[in-house]
Design an enzyme around this catalytic site. Structure first.
Site, short mmCIF file in Angstrom:
data_model
loop_
_atom_site.label_atom_id
_atom_site.label_comp_id
_atom_site.label_asym_id
_atom_site.label_seq_id
_atom_site.Cartn_x
_atom_site.Cartn_y
_atom_site.Cartn_z
N ASN A 82 7.49 1.82 -13.52
CA ASN A 82 8.15 0.54 -13.73
C ASN A 82 7.24 -0.54 -14.30
O ASN A 82 7.58 -1.72 -14.27
CB ASN A 82 8.75 0.06 -12.40
CG ASN A 82 9.66 1.09 -11.78
OD1 ASN A 82 9.36 1.62 -10.70
ND2 ASN A 82 10.76 1.44 -12.45
N ILE A 89 6.70 -5.85 -16.19
CA ILE A 89 7.13 -5.34 -14.88
C ILE A 89 8.65 -5.31 -14.85
O ILE A 89 9.31 -6.32 -15.11
CB ILE A 89 6.58 -6.21 -13.73
CG1 ILE A 89 5.05 -6.24 -13.76
CG2 ILE A 89 7.06 -5.69 -12.38
CD1 ILE A 89 4.44 -7.19 -12.76
N CYS A 90 9.20 -4.15 -14.52
CA CYS A 90 10.64 -4.00 -14.44
C CYS A 90 11.06 -3.92 -12.97
O CYS A 90 10.85 -2.90 -12.31
CB CYS A 90 11.10 -2.75 -15.19
SG CYS A 90 12.89 -2.49 -15.13
N VAL A 91 11.61 -5.01 -12.47
CA VAL A 91 12.12 -5.04 -11.09
C VAL A 91 13.29 -6.02 -11.08
O VAL A 91 13.27 -7.05 -11.77
CB VAL A 91 11.01 -5.46 -10.09
CG1 VAL A 91 10.51 -6.87 -10.37
CG2 VAL A 91 11.50 -5.33 -8.66
N LEU A 124 9.83 1.90 -17.46
CA LEU A 124 9.27 1.30 -18.69
C LEU A 124 8.23 2.22 -19.28
O LEU A 124 8.06 2.26 -20.50
CB LEU A 124 8.65 -0.07 -18.36
CG LEU A 124 9.64 -1.20 -18.02
CD1 LEU A 124 8.86 -2.46 -17.64
CD2 LEU A 124 10.59 -1.46 -19.16
#
Length: 253
Positions: A82, A89-91, A124
């Site tokens: 992620n 940052i993918c959250v 990602l």
């Protein structure tokens, strides 16, 4: 980028809280003259491939903060599904799941949780996502290697030093705490806790020395009430001396 006065006051209060009582494994670094130039540190959680590492995150606050989330960039190189190689940052917390009540501390704690529970479905870094699903042991091994090279310093960052040990205050001279010595270390003149070793009171000893030893009342009464006994001798029975004297007195009368 400047924030509104309300956003600056909110950020200032949160910074004070994070400095005095930070969440475990989370720290913030900031410039007091410019709170918007803020960075965060996340300590690699134990039991993960990131254990022993320290990961630096940069915050970029927009004009709409806190109504919109800050943009966060991972500055430390990491192998994670992620987090992209460029640091994105993918959250969900930093996207649709954002609430203005969250703040900086919540973002850092969320990133720490992401290190424990990566989500390969929204990867990602496709390479990391595929390896996580196909070969978990291989993923952990490579993530641990990258952590040891890029995220594990010889010494922890200054923000994490001397945070586990607490100084125990020494008792002052006015304290009500008293130290009681053990029996074996008491001085010779101190009073012992054993009752038998206490000396008798002075008046009791004087009375004992001056009082004659008398038979008990029960013994005296028994002798007074006991009749005279006769003693057998050769040639007959001889009465006791007291009985003989009594008879002689009666004859004289």
């Amino acid at each position: 980028m400047s924030l509104t006065p309300q956003a600056l006051r909110l950020l200032s209060r949160e910074v004070v809280s994070l400095r005095s009582d930070p969440p475990e494994g989370v720290r913030v670094v900031f410039d007091e003259d410019d709170l918007t130039a803020m960075e965060g540190w996340v300590q690699g959680p134990d039991g993960t491939p990131y254990q022993g590492g320290y990961f630096r995150i940069r915050f970029d606050f927009g004009l709409e903060y806190p109504n919109l989330p800050p943009k966060c960039t991972m500055l430390t190189k990491i192998f994670h599904p992620n987090m992209s190689k460029s640091g994105e940052i993918c959250v969900d917390t930093l996207k649709k799941g954002w609430k203005k009540e969250y703040g900086v501390g919540h973002v850092l704690v969320t990133i720490k949780c992401l290190l424990i529970y990566p989500n390969p479905e929204s990867a990602l870094d496709e390479e990391a996502g595929k390896q996580l699903l196909a070969d978990y042991d291989g993923y952990c091994k490579y993530a641990k290697l990258i952590t040891s090279i890029h995220a594990t310093p010889k010494l922890p960052p200054p923000e994490f030093r001397n945070t586990t040990s607490k100084t125990i205050p020494q008792a002052s001279s006015s304290s009500n705490t008293h130290v009681i010595p053990s029996t074996s270390t008491r001085p010779p003149n101190s009073t012992s806790s054993t009752t038998s070793s206490k000396p008798a009171p002075l008046q009791t000893r004087v009375d004992q020395e001056q009082s004659p030893v008398l038979p008990s009342t029960a013994t005296m009464d028994e002798k007074a009430l006991k009749p005279a006994t006769s003693t057998k001798v050769a040639g007959g029975t001889k009465t006791s001396t007291a009985a003989s004297k009594a008879k002689r007195g009666l004859k004289r009368l």
